[in-house]
Design a protein around this motif. Structure first.
Motif, PDB file in Angstrom:
ATOM      1  N   VAL A  20       0.838  -1.207   0.000  1.00 12.22           N
ATOM      2  CA  VAL A  20       0.000   0.000   0.000  1.00 12.22           C
ATOM      3  C   VAL A  20       0.871   1.254   0.000  1.00 12.22           C
ATOM      4  CG1 VAL A  20      -1.688   1.334   1.332  1.00 12.22           C
ATOM      5  CG2 VAL A  20      -2.008  -1.124   1.012  1.00 12.22           C
ATOM      6  N   CYS A  21       1.919   1.274   0.807  1.00 11.76           N
ATOM      7  CA  CYS A  21       2.793   2.456   0.839  1.00 11.76           C
ATOM      8  C   CYS A  21       3.493   2.666  -0.505  1.00 11.76           C
ATOM      9  CB  CYS A  21       3.798   2.352   1.982  1.00 11.76           C
ATOM     10  SG  CYS A  21       3.029   2.609   3.603  1.00 11.76           S
ATOM     11  N   LEU A  22       3.886   1.577  -1.166  1.00 14.04           N
ATOM     12  CA  LEU A  22       4.466   1.701  -2.500  1.00 14.04           C
ATOM     13  C   LEU A  22       3.437   2.272  -3.471  1.00 14.04           C
ATOM     14  CD1 LEU A  22       6.857   1.171  -4.412  1.00 14.04           C
ATOM     15  CD2 LEU A  22       5.924  -1.123  -4.767  1.00 14.04           C
ATOM     16  N   ARG A  23       2.203   1.807  -3.373  1.00 11.84           N
ATOM     17  CA  ARG A  23       1.123   2.316  -4.230  1.00 11.84           C
ATOM     18  C   ARG A  23       0.859   3.797  -3.951  1.00 11.84           C
ATOM     19  NH1 ARG A  23      -2.241   4.602  -6.821  1.00 11.84           N
ATOM     20  NH2 ARG A  23      -4.136   3.733  -7.710  1.00 11.84           N
ATOM     21  N   LEU A  24       0.884   4.175  -2.690  1.00 12.97           N
ATOM     22  CA  LEU A  24       0.683   5.583  -2.335  1.00 12.97           C
ATOM     23  C   LEU A  24       1.811   6.443  -2.900  1.00 12.97           C
ATOM     24  CD1 LEU A  24      -0.452   5.232   1.380  1.00 12.97           C
ATOM     25  CD2 LEU A  24      -1.887   5.832  -0.578  1.00 12.97           C
ATOM     26  N   HIS A  25       3.018   5.932  -2.825  1.00 13.66           N
ATOM     27  CA  HIS A  25       4.179   6.667  -3.341  1.00 13.66           C
ATOM     28  C   HIS A  25       4.059   6.892  -4.849  1.00 13.66           C
ATOM     29  CE1 HIS A  25       8.282   8.030  -3.794  1.00 13.66           C
ATOM     30  NE2 HIS A  25       8.490   7.081  -4.698  1.00 13.66           N
ATOM     31  N   LYS A  26       3.510   5.909  -5.555  1.00 14.13           N
ATOM     32  CA  LYS A  26       3.389   6.000  -7.016  1.00 14.13           C
ATOM     33  C   LYS A  26       2.061   6.603  -7.462  1.00 14.13           C
ATOM     34  CE  LYS A  26       6.591   2.371  -8.080  1.00 14.13           C
ATOM     35  NZ  LYS A  26       6.990   1.502  -9.155  1.00 14.13           N
ATOM     36  N   SER A  27       1.243   7.042  -6.522  1.00 15.42           N
ATOM     37  CA  SER A  27      -0.079   7.578  -6.831  1.00 15.42           C
ATOM     38  C   SER A  27       0.020   8.852  -7.664  1.00 15.42           C
ATOM     39  CB  SER A  27      -0.823   7.882  -5.528  1.00 15.42           C
ATOM     40  OG  SER A  27      -2.035   8.533  -5.788  1.00 15.42           O
ATOM     41  N   LYS A  28      -1.000   9.059  -8.501  1.00 18.61           N
ATOM     42  CA  LYS A  28      -1.094  10.294  -9.289  1.00 18.61           C
ATOM     43  C   LYS A  28      -1.559  11.457  -8.423  1.00 18.61           C
ATOM     44  CE  LYS A  28      -2.111   8.199 -13.728  1.00 18.61           C
ATOM     45  NZ  LYS A  28      -3.084   8.112 -14.813  1.00 18.61           N
ATOM     46  N   GLU A  29      -1.981  11.140  -7.214  1.00 18.20           N
ATOM     47  CA  GLU A  29      -2.458  12.164  -6.295  1.00 18.20           C
ATOM     48  C   GLU A  29      -1.359  13.196  -6.052  1.00 18.20           C
ATOM     49  OE1 GLU A  29      -4.435  12.138  -1.828  1.00 18.20           O
ATOM     50  OE2 GLU A  29      -3.991  10.281  -2.835  1.00 18.20           O
ATOM     51  N   GLU A  30      -1.747  14.456  -6.059  1.00 15.20           N
ATOM     52  CA  GLU A  30      -0.770  15.512  -5.817  1.00 15.20           C
ATOM     53  C   GLU A  30      -0.246  15.384  -4.397  1.00 15.20           C
ATOM     54  OE1 GLU A  30      -0.634  20.334  -5.667  1.00 15.20           O
ATOM     55  OE2 GLU A  30      -1.924  19.390  -7.155  1.00 15.20           O
ATOM     56  N   LYS A  31       1.043  15.357  -4.265  1.00  8.04           N
ATOM     57  CA  LYS A  31       1.665  15.168  -2.955  1.00  8.04           C
ATOM     58  C   LYS A  31       1.955  16.535  -2.330  1.00  8.04           C
ATOM     59  CE  LYS A  31       3.309  10.675  -4.208  1.00  8.04           C
ATOM     60  NZ  LYS A  31       2.682  10.559  -5.496  1.00  8.04           N
ATOM     61  N   GLU A  32       0.918  17.056  -1.706  1.00 15.62           N
ATOM     62  CA  GLU A  32       1.032  18.349  -1.045  1.00 15.62           C
ATOM     63  C   GLU A  32       1.893  18.201   0.199  1.00 15.62           C
ATOM     64  OE1 GLU A  32      -2.952  19.496  -0.119  1.00 15.62           O
ATOM     65  OE2 GLU A  32      -3.652  18.961  -2.118  1.00 15.62           O
ATOM     66  N   ARG A  33       2.225  19.305   0.773  1.00 19.74           N
ATOM     67  CA  ARG A  33       2.990  19.301   2.017  1.00 19.74           C
ATOM     68  C   ARG A  33       2.125  18.726   3.130  1.00 19.74           C
ATOM     69  NH1 ARG A  33       4.607  23.916   5.802  1.00 19.74           N
ATOM     70  NH2 ARG A  33       6.401  23.017   6.834  1.00 19.74           N
ATOM     71  N   MET A  34       2.716  17.867   3.961  1.00 15.85           N
ATOM     72  CA  MET A  34       1.966  17.228   5.033  1.00 15.85           C
ATOM     73  C   MET A  34       1.654  18.241   6.143  1.00 15.85           C
ATOM     74  SD  MET A  34       2.755  13.791   7.225  1.00 15.85           S
ATOM     75  CE  MET A  34       4.210  14.341   8.054  1.00 15.85           C
ATOM     76  N   GLN A  35       0.415  18.172   6.632  1.00 15.52           N
ATOM     77  CA  GLN A  35      -0.022  19.002   7.746  1.00 15.52           C
ATOM     78  C   GLN A  35      -0.475  18.088   8.872  1.00 15.52           C
ATOM     79  OE1 GLN A  35      -3.229  21.396   6.301  1.00 15.52           O
ATOM     80  NE2 GLN A  35      -1.985  22.393   4.745  1.00 15.52           N
ATOM     81  N   VAL A  36      -0.009  18.377  10.081  1.00  9.87           N
ATOM     82  CA  VAL A  36      -0.392  17.588  11.244  1.00  9.87           C
ATOM     83  C   VAL A  36      -0.995  18.538  12.271  1.00  9.87           C
ATOM     84  CG1 VAL A  36       0.417  16.082  13.087  1.00  9.87           C
ATOM     85  CG2 VAL A  36       1.505  15.985  10.835  1.00  9.87           C
ATOM     86  N   LYS A  37      -2.221  18.229  12.698  1.00  6.48           N
ATOM     87  CA  LYS A  37      -2.893  19.035  13.714  1.00  6.48           C
ATOM     88  C   LYS A  37      -3.481  18.105  14.753  1.00  6.48           C
ATOM     89  CE  LYS A  37      -4.135  22.797  10.636  1.00  6.48           C
ATOM     90  NZ  LYS A  37      -5.202  23.604  10.069  1.00  6.48           N
ATOM     91  N   LEU A  38      -3.375  18.510  15.987  1.00  2.74           N
ATOM     92  CA  LEU A  38      -3.989  17.743  17.056  1.00  2.74           C
ATOM     93  C   LEU A  38      -5.467  18.080  17.141  1.00  2.74           C
ATOM     94  CD1 LEU A  38      -1.171  18.034  19.725  1.00  2.74           C
ATOM     95  CD2 LEU A  38      -1.605  16.152  18.152  1.00  2.74           C
ATOM     96  N   LEU A  39      -6.229  17.244  17.814  1.00  2.00           N
ATOM     97  CA  LEU A  39      -7.674  17.372  17.879  1.00  2.00           C
ATOM     98  C   LEU A  39      -8.119  18.778  18.276  1.00  2.00           C
ATOM     99  CD1 LEU A  39     -10.495  16.094  17.870  1.00  2.00           C
ATOM    100  CD2 LEU A  39     -10.120  15.441  20.235  1.00  2.00           C
ATOM    101  N   TRP A  40      -7.453  19.372  19.238  1.00  2.97           N
ATOM    102  CA  TRP A  40      -7.893  20.655  19.756  1.00  2.97           C
ATOM    103  C   TRP A  40      -7.391  21.844  18.923  1.00  2.97           C
ATOM    104  CZ3 TRP A  40      -4.826  17.157  22.290  1.00  2.97           C
ATOM    105  CH2 TRP A  40      -3.490  17.452  22.344  1.00  2.97           C
ATOM    106  N   MET A  41      -6.572  21.585  17.902  1.00  2.00           N
ATOM    107  CA  MET A  41      -6.078  22.654  17.035  1.00  2.00           C
ATOM    108  C   MET A  41      -7.029  22.819  15.845  1.00  2.00           C
ATOM    109  SD  MET A  41      -2.092  21.543  17.057  1.00  2.00           S
ATOM    110  CE  MET A  41      -1.423  22.915  16.197  1.00  2.00           C
ATOM    111  N   ARG A  42      -7.191  24.025  15.368  1.00  2.00           N
ATOM    112  CA  ARG A  42      -8.074  24.248  14.214  1.00  2.00           C
ATOM    113  C   ARG A  42      -7.343  24.153  12.941  1.00  2.00           C
ATOM    114  NH1 ARG A  42     -13.078  27.849  15.203  1.00  2.00           N
ATOM    115  NH2 ARG A  42     -13.714  26.843  17.067  1.00  2.00           N
TER     116      ARG A  42
END
Length: 188
Positions: A166-188
């Motif tokens: 699955v990770c190999l498939r995700l890596h080869k996906s046509k999906e645009e690989k935007e910058r990763m954003q991480v937010k905790l539950l209480w963050m907007r």
């Protein structure tokens, strides 16, 4: 067999996956671009595609779950979904099929519960965007947790194979690989 393509044809929704940014004929896109019934049928088909071979193998060969070769039984439906042997088109990402494979292990619910909890953590608690990274984080977390929680070596190895595919498939996906954003539950 990609159920998204079959249900699209049966419901008269030809090639809806081409409207998706990643052109992925998977369950999430089936709901979004094919409609509710196309999504339900695709989800049921993909879950069954994973659950049925694992369930039948466990029942027909009770001791096989202890064999290292059982890892191949867990990984095969996901591999076939991601890289369809009978088609000239790309497969799905394998998430619903992974859930199906783990459901095939019932009454051993530990693997599917760990995997589901991983997705919930990265969807509700630690929100990761875009979905591509959330999916990878859920697989990696579940893969790390399964041996610690005592899932057994063959099941753990099978899940590691699924996660790698699955990770190999995700890596080869046509999906645009935007910058990763991480937010905790209480963050907007």
């Amino acid at each position: 067999l990609l159920f998204a393509r079959v249900t699209a044809r049966l419901l008269g929704r030809e090639a809806w996956w081409l409207a998706a940014p990643d052109e992925n004929p998977g369950t999430a896109n089936a709901f979004t671009y094919g409609g509710f019934w196309c999504g339900v049928a695709t989800l049921c088909g993909d879950l069954l595609k994973g659950a049925l071979p694992v369930f039948l193998c466990c029942r027909a060969l009770p001791g096989v779950v202890q064999s290292p070769w059982f890892a191949a039984v867990l990984a095969a439906p996901v591999a076939g979904h991601i890289y369809p042997f009978l088609g000239r088109w790309p497969g799905g990402k394998g998430i619903a099929v992974t859930f199906g494979c783990l459901l095939g292990l019932l009454p051993n619910a530990l693997p599917v519960l760990v995997f589901a909890l991983s997705f919930l953590i990265f969807t509700l608690g630690v929100r990761i965007r875009p979905n591509l990274y959330r999916t990878a984080a859920a697989y990696v977390t579940a893969a790390a947790a399964l041996p610690v929680l005592g899932a057994g070596a063959p099941v753990t190895l099978g899940f590691w194979l699924q996660a790698g595919l699955v990770c190999l498939r995700l890596h080869k996906s046509k999906e645009e690989k935007e910058r990763m954003q991480v937010k905790l539950l209480w963050m907007r």
